[in-house]
Write an enzyme that holds these catalytic residues in place. Structure first.
Site, PDB file in Angstrom:
ATOM      1  N   LEU A  75       0.820  -1.218   0.000  1.00 27.76           N
ATOM      2  CA  LEU A  75       0.000   0.000   0.000  1.00 27.76           C
ATOM      3  C   LEU A  75       0.848   1.261   0.000  1.00 27.76           C
ATOM      4  O   LEU A  75       0.418   2.321  -0.411  1.00 27.76           O
ATOM      5  CB  LEU A  75      -0.895   0.025   1.247  1.00 27.76           C
ATOM      6  CG  LEU A  75      -1.947  -1.071   1.353  1.00 27.76           C
ATOM      7  CD1 LEU A  75      -2.600  -1.050   2.724  1.00 27.76           C
ATOM      8  CD2 LEU A  75      -3.007  -0.881   0.268  1.00 27.76           C
ATOM      9  N   GLY A  76       2.046   1.139   0.507  1.00 33.43           N
ATOM     10  CA  GLY A  76       2.915   2.315   0.585  1.00 33.43           C
ATOM     11  C   GLY A  76       4.014   2.019   1.574  1.00 33.43           C
ATOM     12  O   GLY A  76       4.083   0.927   2.131  1.00 33.43           O
ATOM     13  N   GLN A  84       7.480   6.025   7.535  1.00 32.12           N
ATOM     14  CA  GLN A  84       8.482   6.159   8.572  1.00 32.12           C
ATOM     15  C   GLN A  84       8.995   4.814   9.116  1.00 32.12           C
ATOM     16  O   GLN A  84      10.164   4.631   9.353  1.00 32.12           O
ATOM     17  CB  GLN A  84       7.794   6.922   9.710  1.00 32.12           C
ATOM     18  CG  GLN A  84       8.666   7.370  10.814  1.00 32.12           C
ATOM     19  CD  GLN A  84       9.558   8.499  10.344  1.00 32.12           C
ATOM     20  OE1 GLN A  84       9.094   9.479   9.801  1.00 32.12           O
ATOM     21  NE2 GLN A  84      10.837   8.319  10.532  1.00 32.12           N
ATOM     22  N   GLY A 134       8.398   1.618   7.806  1.00 34.53           N
ATOM     23  CA  GLY A 134       8.618   0.503   6.892  1.00 34.53           C
ATOM     24  C   GLY A 134       7.459   0.355   5.926  1.00 34.53           C
ATOM     25  O   GLY A 134       6.631   1.263   5.773  1.00 34.53           O
ATOM     26  N   VAL A 135       7.415  -0.849   5.311  1.00 37.77           N
ATOM     27  CA  VAL A 135       6.428  -1.099   4.261  1.00 37.77           C
ATOM     28  C   VAL A 135       5.061  -1.433   4.876  1.00 37.77           C
ATOM     29  O   VAL A 135       4.986  -2.082   5.915  1.00 37.77           O
ATOM     30  CB  VAL A 135       6.910  -2.283   3.390  1.00 37.77           C
ATOM     31  CG1 VAL A 135       5.853  -2.722   2.390  1.00 37.77           C
ATOM     32  CG2 VAL A 135       8.189  -1.887   2.671  1.00 37.77           C
ATOM     33  N   ASP A 166       2.375  12.825  16.890  1.00 42.45           N
ATOM     34  CA  ASP A 166       2.764  12.984  15.482  1.00 42.45           C
ATOM     35  C   ASP A 166       1.521  13.164  14.614  1.00 42.45           C
ATOM     36  O   ASP A 166       1.365  12.512  13.581  1.00 42.45           O
ATOM     37  CB  ASP A 166       3.586  11.757  15.048  1.00 42.45           C
ATOM     38  CG  ASP A 166       4.342  12.009  13.745  1.00 42.45           C
ATOM     39  OD1 ASP A 166       4.301  13.156  13.260  1.00 42.45           O
ATOM     40  OD2 ASP A 166       4.954  11.069  13.216  1.00 42.45           O
TER      41      ASP A 166
HETATM   42  P1  AMP Z   1       2.663   4.971   7.166  1.00 36.60           P
HETATM   43  O1  AMP Z   1       3.785   4.071   7.480  1.00 36.60           O
HETATM   44  O2  AMP Z   1       1.580   4.932   8.204  1.00 36.60           O
HETATM   45  O3  AMP Z   1       3.096   6.366   6.841  1.00 36.60           O
HETATM   46  O4  AMP Z   1       1.958   4.379   5.847  1.00 36.60           O
HETATM   47  C1  AMP Z   1       2.517   4.468   4.564  1.00 36.60           C
HETATM   48  C2  AMP Z   1       1.425   4.439   3.518  1.00 36.60           C
HETATM   49  O5  AMP Z   1       0.732   3.183   3.589  1.00 36.60           O
HETATM   50  C3  AMP Z   1       0.337   5.493   3.767  1.00 36.60           C
HETATM   51  O6  AMP Z   1       0.669   6.685   3.145  1.00 36.60           O
HETATM   52  C4  AMP Z   1      -0.877   4.846   3.142  1.00 36.60           C
HETATM   53  O7  AMP Z   1      -0.915   5.096   1.763  1.00 36.60           O
HETATM   54  C5  AMP Z   1      -0.649   3.365   3.360  1.00 36.60           C
HETATM   55  N1  AMP Z   1      -1.377   2.904   4.570  1.00 36.60           N
HETATM   56  C6  AMP Z   1      -0.933   2.910   5.846  1.00 36.60           C
HETATM   57  N2  AMP Z   1      -1.856   2.407   6.684  1.00 36.60           N
HETATM   58  C7  AMP Z   1      -2.920   2.084   5.925  1.00 36.60           C
HETATM   59  C8  AMP Z   1      -4.223   1.540   6.218  1.00 36.60           C
HETATM   60  N3  AMP Z   1      -4.575   1.237   7.464  1.00 36.60           N
HETATM   61  N4  AMP Z   1      -5.069   1.346   5.201  1.00 36.60           N
HETATM   62  C9  AMP Z   1      -4.712   1.674   3.947  1.00 36.60           C
HETATM   63  N5  AMP Z   1      -3.521   2.201   3.614  1.00 36.60           N
HETATM   64  C10 AMP Z   1      -2.624   2.402   4.569  1.00 36.60           C
END
Ligand code: AMP
Length: 618
Positions: A370-371, A374, A376-377, A484
């Site tokens: 999904l992305g 900070q 990780g994946v 944050d």
């Molecule tokens: P993060 O590590 O929380 O910054 O997440 C990185 C990316 O993963 C975010 O920008 C979202 O695009 C995706 N993501 C994180 N958590 C979720 C979630 N619960 N549902 C859908 N996408 C998510």
């Protein structure tokens, strides 16, 4: 056991929150934690703390003067498990004490005890108000302050009001059986675990065990099948009211209703919701394509006889009757009403199963990425048949033991505007954090990708801010600091719902670049002066960050302070006292709220609960 000051027998005692009785009309009622003690004659409340045991009595209610002991419509106060004690004061005024218990079980126990002790009161009433006074009106019936109570007492306790049975003896009291709790399913639920039962909308269940706050053991009253199901998918039959109808959206804002109806795109499709501007009044929101697709909003009015109407041609005693009539006859509306085809969106399932926060990675089926952020994946996944997001923590980024301990606390935080933490896989490395999945990804990307539609659409942008604020107000009540908060850490669901994520994670990061205010990854542009100076985090430093998030929303995802470097921002904020400029299309009143969040003195910043009130008064 604590005494009541007069060596009275203590039947029950616990901390609960009490709503101030607002003797000074110009102050906002607030909620304070008090130690409640129930004796056979009195309900007494004290301030003071558990540890020292030193307590000062703050008030007492004579049980012989109690007129009603009832639940309250939870949406009125934006808090769960509120009940009321209505009593006659010494001046013979009728006063209502609103108390919020920590859990449904706790509330039910208090209701049960109190009701049994007041069952013989000659002054018991057979009606009560299930709302509260806001402005000069009751939220439930929109009558004036002195209007007689509108809702029939449902409590009988095998002991119909008006036909009291003898007062229970102390022995009988200790054997008090909890009342039979019958609930109605508001949404379908497909069983996730083998011990679960499915729920079908409108089916009735008896609650057999409610010791877990969010997973109750229930028995289907038709089939007799027993098992666990989420407690937020059902509602007590006693307080069901309009909630049984798919077209009732409760406290949904005008913008929520618009988004909901625009998605359905059906001529005549409608919802009814509580008016945001006039408490106690209902609003009908109606979709029509007549000239161009749009949603119109109508107040449902009430005449002197208490009949509801939208136009003078059709008047009915109840709202469902009125809706039914308008389904057959537009009578002044642009079209006939048609109920929505997809009902209200089901709430988040509260974690996969009763308090099982350690998740077996074999039960997870990992899907697309999904992305990455900070930590990780992040991957989409399935936990049995439940959609989840799995955050795979980069090794060495977290102080793992502390985090795992805290995860237990975090799984218990539940709010419609918080990303639900389902659990962790901590037995192997990397650690997985498993949360609810939100289809539209991060709020920051959402704002940037939809800026053409959203920019200048202030109602929708304000609704986004309000949703974040509701989630943060909940964290504030739980005394949980986010540390944050920013648009990148909020997520957007399939129906435009906004949820705050990554709460509390910041505390467990070990990366120096992130933890020190001089570090390259430290969120300096969202940090309050006291954080930049002394690393002093509080709910009020979250409020500062919230002001910056509002700015991000109203500028549709721009970077705060543009290209300014972190050192320049620190200089501007700490030394020069500068704040962000008003975004181009942002209304003045919204920018004023941001400015309040950026007060240099943390104590002068509004609390999140205050910001909700400011928004609602706008
Ligand atoms: P993060 O590590 O929380 O910054 O997440 C990185 C990316 O993963 C975010 O920008 C979202 O695009 C995706 N993501 C994180 N958590 C979720 C979630 N619960 N549902 C859908 N996408 C998510």
């Amino acid at each position: 056991m604590a005494g009541t000051g007069k060596n009275e027998e203590v039947l029950k005692e616990s901390f609960m929150t009490k709503r101030s009785q607002n003797k000074r009309a110009f102050t906002h009622p607030n909620w304070k934690e008090r130690w409640f003690v129930l004796s056979p004659e009195n309900l007494i409340y004290y301030d003071g703390d558990k540890q020292s045991g030193r307590r000062k009595e703050r008030g007492r209610v004579k049980l012989s003067q109690v007129v009603a002991v009832e639940c309250v419509d939870t949406e009125v106060f934006h808090r769960d498990w509120v009940f009321q004690l209505c009593y006659n004061s010494e001046e013979n005024e009728q006063i209502v004490l609103y108390i919020a218990a920590a859990t449904s079980q706790e509330r039910d126990q208090w209701l049960d005890h109190l009701r049994r002790l007041v069952a013989q009161n000659p002054c018991l009433s057979d009606h009560y108000h299930n709302g509260c006074i806001k402005g000069n009106q009751w939220t439930c019936c929109k009558g004036g302050k002195d209007v007689s109570a509108c809702t029939r007492v449902t409590w009988t306790n095998n002991n119909p009001v008006g036909q009291p049975t003898p007062s229970p003896t102390p022995d009988a009291r200790s054997e008090m059986m909890p009342q039979r709790k019958v609930v109605v399913a508001l949404y379908d639920y497909n069983a996730i675990d083998p011990g679960d039962i499915p729920l079908r909308k409108h089916e009735e269940f008896e609650v057999i065990e409610d010791t877990q706050e969010y997973w109750w053991k229930m028995k289907n009253l038709q089939t007799g099948v027993e098992g666990f199901a989420p407690s937020n998918y059902v509602r007590e039959k006693e307080t069901l009211g309009l909630h049984q109808y798919d077209w009732y959206l409760g406290d949904a804002t005008r913008q929520r209703a618009e988004v909901f109806l625009m998605q359905q795109e059906r001529e005549g499709c409608f919802v009814v919701r509580n008016s945001t501007t006039n408490s106690g009044i209902y609003t009908l929101s109606l979709f029509s394509k007549r000239s161009h697709p749009q949603v119109k909003h109508y107040h449902i009015k009430k005449d002197a006889e208490g009949n509801y109407y939208l136009s003078h041609n059709i008047k009915c005693q109840t709202i469902p009757d009125l809706i039914f009539r308008h389904q057959h006859n537009p009578a002044g509306l642009p079209v006939r009403l048609r109920p929505p085809t997809h009902g209200r969106h089901a709430p988040t399932i509260p974690g996969p199963h009763p308090d099982k926060w350690e998740i077996d990675p074999n039960e997870l089926n990992l899907l697309e990425e999904l992305g990455s952020g900070q930590f990780g994946v992040v991957r989409h996944g399935k936990l049995r048949n439940l959609d989840v997001a799995v955050k795979m923590m980069k090794e060495g980024t977290m102080s793992e033991n502390d985090f795992i301990e805290e995860a237990q606390v975090m799984t218990k935080l539940r709010h419609p505007n918080l990303v639900q933490l389902y659990g962790v896989c901590s037995m192997y490395r990397p650690i997985y954090i498993v949360t609810e999945y939100l289809k539209n990804g991060s709020l920051l990307n959402y704002l940037r990708s939809k800026d053409k539609v959203l920019l200048n659409n202030n109602e929708i942008l304000l609704d986004m801010c309000l949703q974040v604020c509701e989630g943060m107000a909940y964290l504030e009540r739980q005394k949980f600091i986010h540390r944050d908060l920013a648009a990148r850490n909020c997520l957007v669901g399939a129906h435009g719902e906004i949820k705050v994520g990554d709460f509390g994670l910041a505390r467990h990061v070990v990366d120096d670049e992130y933890t020190g205010s001089g570090g390259a990854k430290f969120p300096i542009k969202w940090a309050a002066p006291e954080v930049l100076n002394f690393m002093r985090f509080s709910s009020k430093s979250d409020v500062w960050a919230y002001g910056v998030l509002m700015w991000e929303v109203f500028s549709c995802g721009k970077m705060p302070y543009g290209k300014a470097k972190n050192t320049e921002v620190v200089e501007m904020v700490v030394q020069k006292g500068c704040v962000l400029d008003k975004p181009r299309f942002c209304p003045d009143n919204v920018y004023n709220v941001m400015r309040k969040c950026w007060d240099r003195t943390p104590e002068m910043r509004p609390a999140f609960s205050d910001i909700i009130r400011i928004f609602q008064d706008e």
